[in-house]
Design an enzyme around this catalytic site. Structure first.
Site: not given
Length: 736
Positions: A415, A468
């Site tokens: 993330d 990401e």
């Protein structure tokens, strides 16, 4: 009474400030009156009397003398000269009695090699050492507690087993490693515990275990002893199969899930499904929908439901919201037994400020940076890991390995990588510190990511390491030795933003934004991309996918069908967030279940069937996935017909009979005699059409054989005439 112990050390024990309590407590050899003796010392402020027992001679005991009223006891054993394993019997002030093996009679468990490797940041199995580990030493069962806190004055293990009294079980620091250790006999699995830390300035902190494997259900914050090594896996076939093929040449079709809101037991107080219930309900659903993988939004322990799991306090524990660690293992195991991979969202970019967590763990900025300009995300209210510290890098790299190896996870979606790469991410001028060259690149994080990916993919190249990353940082999926970050997949945020911007426009305006539809192919092979329609796109006022679609209800569903069809036909692996497959109109919320009642309506049920059939088509057609990251797998037929908002292209494999011809119409105008240049002469058949009546379409399909002619079209020698449905996609294949 006068103790044989040094007075200063005795006072340090009483005041709970001794860094090496084993040096004074426990059994030691001393010389008394020029004779070698044994002495046993114990500190137990909850006891009125203490007796020392040799289990081999249970009828005989050595009574201990109270040396200090706060609970310091001692006895000199004159008839024994050799060390022996002993028990202590305590009598409390209310007459209660209990027995225990003395924790201070055990030698250190962590080796000098453990300390050395951790200190240099390369102890990739450190999770087997630090934390709480059930073990047996000399036939005595207990738990080894270990924690890294180099700036603490004293650390104690506290729990129900010692009445949460920080004076009872102080730990010893091992050499100059900053690691504290204590083996406590008699502690059992699922016993609650924390570390009580006395900082250098005397502040008392109660911290959860950074390496803890299980935690109390929030809002409680204690760690629980748990042996994660006892689970018996049944996914050997999956694990062996995973290693036999290049995973990037296989179909990857991901269903992104938030476990707490996929489905709830509404008839039971809006209760979460447990890991076991999810195994019984989610896995069959995903299998029936023909997805290859489930991606779980973070299941690592977190205190606040509204963070969706992205503010982690227990990096080494699946959240207790849904059950125990072995129940989560069972869930992963059942996924694998049903040929479904599991990808886990993982958050190395930041952590929350909760008092029981990593923040100022030993009274100092240990895991984070001291300077708030380096150590805080002002927009998120979280702290940034200090990857300039080797032990912190070790903590996170080992954590990634922990999930992959202990829980058999098939990949990690990392993330907020962009926030790690740029020192000024989310910050205004004056709120960040430039690097040594005056730039905004975070070289410590870059080195961490390269190191992590090299280690993980070096151990198992069949793992997915997914970034990401929302910027144009070059080489995210290139190997570190070629200047890349070393991931093997990256979310294509550019495609997502451009395409959603395009598809949400009324069809009469799309011709002015045709480049949004085609631009992604300019950079499609610069990285190994996953096309994503994720949770971030259906929250915070962005509207659900079906609600983004323009015009009337029929057109909304037709737009969504062609949008999904274009996504599946476009090069790149696929990800769709839960609820998208049933055309949920409400925005997603972590606090409630998906709107499964929508399946009572034909349009939503038909859209679900469409997604299922699209998934199945994707799995069955090798051209849709084999060359996702190679320009050999794609060829435009026409990308220039912006006036009619149509694109056509070929997805290619190694055999012309596996190639697919694809036409997408992004207007509500059907084209009944559309001429299309084709790559090969012959007979074509339509294998998929989004306008099929079973999907809620209008039934403009191409039945039967479509034979090419030598009419030149689209710069090709052969062409076909076909019907192109409104707001639809048609996919054709050379038959003979």
């Amino acid at each position: 009474m006068v103790s044989t112990a040094d007075l200063l050390e005795l006072l340090q024990i009483i005041n709970s400030e001794h860094g090496d309590p084993h040096h004074i407590l426990g059994m030691h050899e001393i010389t008394v009156d020029e004779k070698d003796r044994l002495v046993v010392r114990a500190f137990n402020p909850q006891a009125k009397e203490l007796l020392v027992f040799d289990p081999d001679f249970p009828k005989f005991a050595y009574k201990m003398t109270l040396i200090h009223e706060d609970g310091f006891f001692e006895t000199i054993i004159k008839d024994r000269r050799q060390w022996f394993r002993y028990e202590i019997e305590a009598k409390g002030f209310n007459g209660e009695k209990w027995r225990y093996y003395d924790p201070y009679s055990f030698q250190p468990v962590l080796s000098s090699l453990d300390l050395h490797l951790f200190g240099e940041g390369t102890h990739y199995q450190i999770f087997d050492k630090l934390g709480a580990h059930v073990m047996e030493i000399d036939g005595i069962k207990g738990v080894l507690f270990s924690v890294w806190a180099p700036n603490a004055k004293r650390i104690s293990v506290i729990g129900e087993f010692n009445s949460w009294d920080g004076r009872r079980n102080p730990m010893r620091v091992l050499s100059n490693s900053g690691i504290w250790e204590l083996f406590i006999p008699g502690v059992n699995e699922k016993d609650r515990y924390k570390f009580e830390i006395k900082s250098l300035n005397g502040e008392l902190l109660q911290k959860s275990d950074p390496y803890g494997n299980f935690f109390e259900l929030r809002p409680s914050t204690s760690s629980l002893v748990f042996d994660i090594n006892k689970y018996k896996w049944n996914d050997n076939d999956w694990m062996m199969e995973r290693k036999e093929n290049n995973p990037l040449e296989k179909p990857i079709n991901i269903y992104e899930v938030h476990l707490g809101s996929w489905k709830r037991k509404v008839d039971d107080g809006n209760r979460f499904l447990s890991y076991l219930e999810l195994a019984d309900e989610l896995i069959p659903y995903v299998k029936s929908m023909k997805y290859t993988h489930i991606e779980l939004m973070p299941v690592e322990e977190h205190p606040f439901d509204g963070s969706w799991g992205y503010q982690v306090t227990g990096y080494y524990a699946p959240t207790s919201r849904y059950g125990s660690p072995d129940e989560f293992m069972y869930f992963v195991d059942k996924c694998h037994q049903n040929n479904i991979g599991v990808i886990l969202d993982w958050v190395p970019a930041h952590f929350p400020k909760d008092a029981h967590g990593l923040a100022r763990f030993d009274g100092t900025a240990l895991y984070e940076h001291q300077d708030p300009k380096q150590g805080e995300h002002p927009d998120w209210g979280t702290l940034i890991f200090n990857f300039g510290r080797k032990e912190v890098k070790n903590f996170m790299i080992a954590n990634a390995i922990f999930w992959l190896e202990k829980y058999h996870i098939d990949g990690l979606r990392v993330d907020a990588v962009a926030s790690m790469l740029y020192l000024d991410y989310g910050k205004n001028p004056g709120e960040w510190v430039p690097n040594v060259y005056g730039g905004n690149e975070n070289y410590e994080s870059v080195e961490f990511l390269r190191h992590m990916n090299s280690v993980i993919l070096g151990r198992d190249p069949h793992i997915f390491m997914i970034a990401e990353e929302s910027t144009s940082w070059a080489g995210v999926t290139k190997p570190p030795e070629r200047g890349g970050l070393g991931f093997n997949l990256k979310w294509n945020m550019g495609w997502m933003n451009d395409f959603l911007s395009y598809i949400s426009k009324d069809s009469i305006y799309r011709k002015y934004h045709h480049n949004n539809l085609t631009f992604s192919m300019v950079y499609a092979y610069t990285e190994n991309f996953i096309l994503v329609l994720s949770h971030d796109e259906v929250v915070h006022g962005k509207r659900s996918l079906i609600d983004k679609m323009p015009s009337d209800l029929w057109q909304k569903f037709a737009n969504l069908r062609v949008a999904y069809g274009f996504m599946y036909a476009h090069p790149g692996k696929k990800l769709l967030f839960m609820g998208g497959e049933i055309a949920q109109f409400n925005e997603w919320s972590e606090s409630r279940s998906l709107d499964w009642h929508l399946l009572d309506y034909d349009s939503h049920r038909q859209l679900q069937k469409y997604v299922k059939d699209l998934n199945e088509l994707y799995l069955n057609e090798i051209a849709l996935y084999k060359y996702d990251f190679d320009s050999r797998g794609f060829e435009w037929i026409s990308c220039e017909d912006g006036e009619r908002s149509i694109v056509s292209f070929i997805r290619k494999a190694d055999n012309i009979y596996d190639n697919l011809v694809i036409v997408c119409n992004f207007t509500p105008v059907p084209l009944m005699d559309y001429v299309l240049g084709v790559p090969n002469p012959g007979v074509y058949e339509e294998i998929f059409n989004s306008d099929d009546l079973s999907y809620g379409g209008g039934g403009i399909i191409n039945g039967g054989n479509i034979t090419s002619t030598d009419k030149k079209w689209n710069y090709r020698d052969n062409s076909i005439d076909l019907k192109v449905p409104p707001l639809g996609i048609t996919i054709l294949k050379l038959k003979k």
